[in-house]
Write an enzyme that holds these catalytic residues in place. Structure first.
Site, PDB file in Angstrom:
ATOM      1  CG  PHE A 121      -4.504   2.290   6.279  1.00  0.00           C
ATOM      2  CD1 PHE A 121      -3.474   2.784   5.503  1.00  0.00           C
ATOM      3  CD2 PHE A 121      -4.641   0.913   6.395  1.00  0.00           C
ATOM      4  CE1 PHE A 121      -2.585   1.937   4.858  1.00  0.00           C
ATOM      5  CE2 PHE A 121      -3.754   0.052   5.762  1.00  0.00           C
ATOM      6  CZ  PHE A 121      -2.722   0.570   4.988  1.00  0.00           C
ATOM      7  CG  ASP A 181      -5.068   2.367  13.011  1.00  0.00           C
ATOM      8  OD1 ASP A 181      -3.901   2.386  13.430  1.00  0.00           O
ATOM      9  OD2 ASP A 181      -5.397   1.824  11.946  1.00  0.00           O
ATOM     10  CE1 TYR A 189       3.824  -1.694   9.390  1.00  0.00           C
ATOM     11  CE2 TYR A 189       3.166  -3.692  10.530  1.00  0.00           C
ATOM     12  CZ  TYR A 189       2.864  -2.661   9.655  1.00  0.00           C
ATOM     13  OH  TYR A 189       1.643  -2.592   9.058  1.00  0.00           O
ATOM     14  CE  LYS A 190       2.188   1.885   9.760  1.00  0.00           C
ATOM     15  NZ  LYS A 190       2.515   1.906   8.336  1.00  0.00           N
ATOM     16  NE  ARG A 231       3.376   7.600   3.397  1.00  0.00           N
ATOM     17  CZ  ARG A 231       2.934   6.531   4.091  1.00  0.00           C
ATOM     18  NH1 ARG A 231       1.824   6.620   4.782  1.00  0.00           N
ATOM     19  NH2 ARG A 231       3.594   5.401   4.082  1.00  0.00           N
TER      20      ARG A 231
HETATM   21  C1  LIG Z   1      -3.411   3.490   9.762  1.00  0.00           C
HETATM   22  C2  LIG Z   1      -3.021   2.079   9.458  1.00  0.00           C
HETATM   23  N1  LIG Z   1      -3.737   1.079   9.993  1.00  0.00           N
HETATM   24  C3  LIG Z   1      -3.436  -0.210   9.745  1.00  0.00           C
HETATM   25  C4  LIG Z   1      -2.386  -0.529   8.915  1.00  0.00           C
HETATM   26  C5  LIG Z   1      -2.138  -1.967   8.490  1.00  0.00           C
HETATM   27  O1  LIG Z   1      -1.743  -2.774   9.450  1.00  0.00           O
HETATM   28  P1  LIG Z   1      -1.340  -4.305   9.186  1.00  0.00           P
HETATM   29  O2  LIG Z   1      -0.880  -4.460   7.776  1.00  0.00           O
HETATM   30  O3  LIG Z   1      -0.216  -4.501  10.137  1.00  0.00           O
HETATM   31  O4  LIG Z   1      -2.521  -5.121   9.499  1.00  0.00           O
HETATM   32  C6  LIG Z   1      -1.586   0.475   8.387  1.00  0.00           C
HETATM   33  C7  LIG Z   1      -0.432   0.131   7.535  1.00  0.00           C
HETATM   34  O5  LIG Z   1       0.314   0.927   7.060  1.00  0.00           O
HETATM   35  C8  LIG Z   1      -1.936   1.810   8.637  1.00  0.00           C
HETATM   36  O6  LIG Z   1      -1.241   2.806   8.086  1.00  0.00           O
END
Ligand SMILES: Cc1ncc(COP(=O)(O)O)c(C=O)c1O
Length: 411
Positions: free
Chosen positions: A125, A196, A221-222, A370
């Site tokens: 990500f 992560d 939040y997911k 997705r």
């Molecule tokens: C794998 C991953 N890491 C981090 C994040 C982003 O996190 P944040 O926007 O809460 O900092 C996301 C967001 O979808 C994600 O999919």
């Protein structure tokens, strides 16, 4: 051949079927985007109402002590610890995943005795990579981003690498990595590992302590349904708490914040990862959302998630119209998180067409459609409905119809 009767039968024997009622989803909506933003539940809506009208409103500042607001980050941390296979006192709920990545990677580097390379996957990500880039600029010469393909993680490890940063479930492909084996292989070479868990927390069984993980971060939040922009979390193994350093030395990470000392002295526990005042209302939503895990185990969720995805894929395969959809990532569902991703030439238009038909997924550039599968509010009849809508939409060529290709900022 899978029939609609089969979906009805599976729903009748589903032990989680009653949780659907808790989620405030519109009739006729099949929500396959809980891997991006979970929906609101009545327990969260009521929890928020209570915080505003029975805490904040009558008790104002006294609420920090009276209603335990000050303890929320650690209290939720321990709730999360039970969900993520960690003992107490190692997780704190705070900030965003991006900010927690910054703290975790910096802390991991502080344990890495002279090594500077931070290895991550090329298609991780973006924020995971961007945070390493930011640290590299800040740490001039003491942090260097290096990349590998997800398929070559183990062969890319060597004793020059300080830190390995991986996302357990790939946000695009849905591939689930083997946390235990990878962490062990990294440790054998003296590498500190940051996981992560954005796409695995609350939906894939995780054993952070048992896997000897060093640091982990993730979103609430997911699949955890904590609400839009809900605070994230950070885990640090107890064995590191006395020796690590993290650079965001805000006052609430101080050993005695209310001494208001002019000099910083880090808290001895996981609270050293706290920076400033946290968003109490959002935190309260997370606390309420996580009470669901007092009733339901992650193993139960995983079992149903795999069954939902299998039903969906089997039914999809019965229709020739769906041959333009190509599954991305592992075909073996045991190697996936709770997400199916398909390449399609007009994935954006198809996604929009499906949303109009009540099937809400999302689009990820350049060409991926997705779908996330959250077993708390999805039924087998939803799977039946979703596949019917996909087939009808493809047959009607809706993906390229005008109106479906107007890109919004958030996809
Ligand atoms: C794998 C991953 N890491 C981090 C994040 C982003 O996190 P944040 O926007 O809460 O900092 C996301 C967001 O979808 C994600 O999919």
């Amino acid at each position: 051949m899978i029939s609609s009767d089969e979906a009805v039968r599976l729903d009748q024997s589903d032990p989680l079927r009653n949780y659907r009622r808790e989620f405030l989803l519109a009739e006729g909506t099949c929500y396959l985007d809980g891997n991006s933003l979970g929906p609101v539940s009545s327990r969260v809506a009521e929890g928020l109402q209570e915080v505003v009208s029975q805490q904040w409103q009558p008790d104002l500042i006294a609420s920090w002590n009276k209603h335990g607001w000050i303890d929320l980050p650690l209290r939720i941390g321990d709730q999360l610890a039970r969900i993520l296979g960690a003992g107490p006192g190692q997780i704190v709920c705070c900030d965003s995943t991006s900010i927690n990545l910054f703290k975790a990677i910096a802390a991991a580097l502080s344990l890495s005795q002279g090594r500077k390379k931070v290895l991550t996957t090329a298609d991780n990500f973006p924020t995971d990579r961007y945070m390493v880039e930011g640290l590299s600029k800040l740490m001039a010469g003491r942090c260097e981003l290096v990349s590998c393909d997800e398929a070559n993680i183990l062969t890319s490890l060597n004793d020059e690498i300080a830190v390995l940063v991986l996302t357990q479930v790939n946000f695009r492909t849905g591939r689930l990595l083997d946390m235990k084996a990878i962490t062990q292989a990294a440790h054998d070479l003296g590498i500190v590992v940051v996981w992560d868990l954005a796409h695995s927390a609350g939906i894939v069984p995780i054993a952070l302590d048992d896997c000897n993980v060093d640091f982990a971060v993730g979103c609430s939040y997911k699949f955890l349904n904590g609400g839009p922009g809900a605070p994230a979390f950070i885990y640090a193994a107890k064995r590191h708490l006395g020796s690590l350093e993290q650079p965001l030395s805000g006052w609430l990470g101080h050993r005695n914040p209310f001494d208001f000392s002019p000099d910083y002295e880090a808290h001895e526990g996981i609270a050293q990862f706290l920076c400033g005042t946290q968003a109490v209302i959002s935190m309260s939503a997370v606390e309420a959302a996580l009470t669901l895990y007092d009733e339901v185990s992650v193993e139960q969720l995983r079992e149903k998630s795999l069954a939902l995805m299998a039903f969906f894929l089997n039914k999809l395969a019965q229709h020739s119209e769906t041959s333009a959809l190509h599954l991305v990532g592992p075909k073996n569902l045991a190697q996936r998180g709770s997400q199916l991703a398909f390449e399609h030439e007009h994935a954006y238009g198809l996604c929009q067409a499906l949303i109009k038909r009540g099937v809400v997924g999302d689009f990820r550039a350049p060409n991926i459609l997705r779908f996330g599968f959250s077993p708390l509010y999805l039924s087998f009849q939803d799977m039946d409905f979703a596949v019917d809508q996909i087939v009808q939409s493809l047959a009607a060529g809706e993906a390229i119809q005008s109106g479906n290709n107007q890109r919004s900022l958030v996809t």
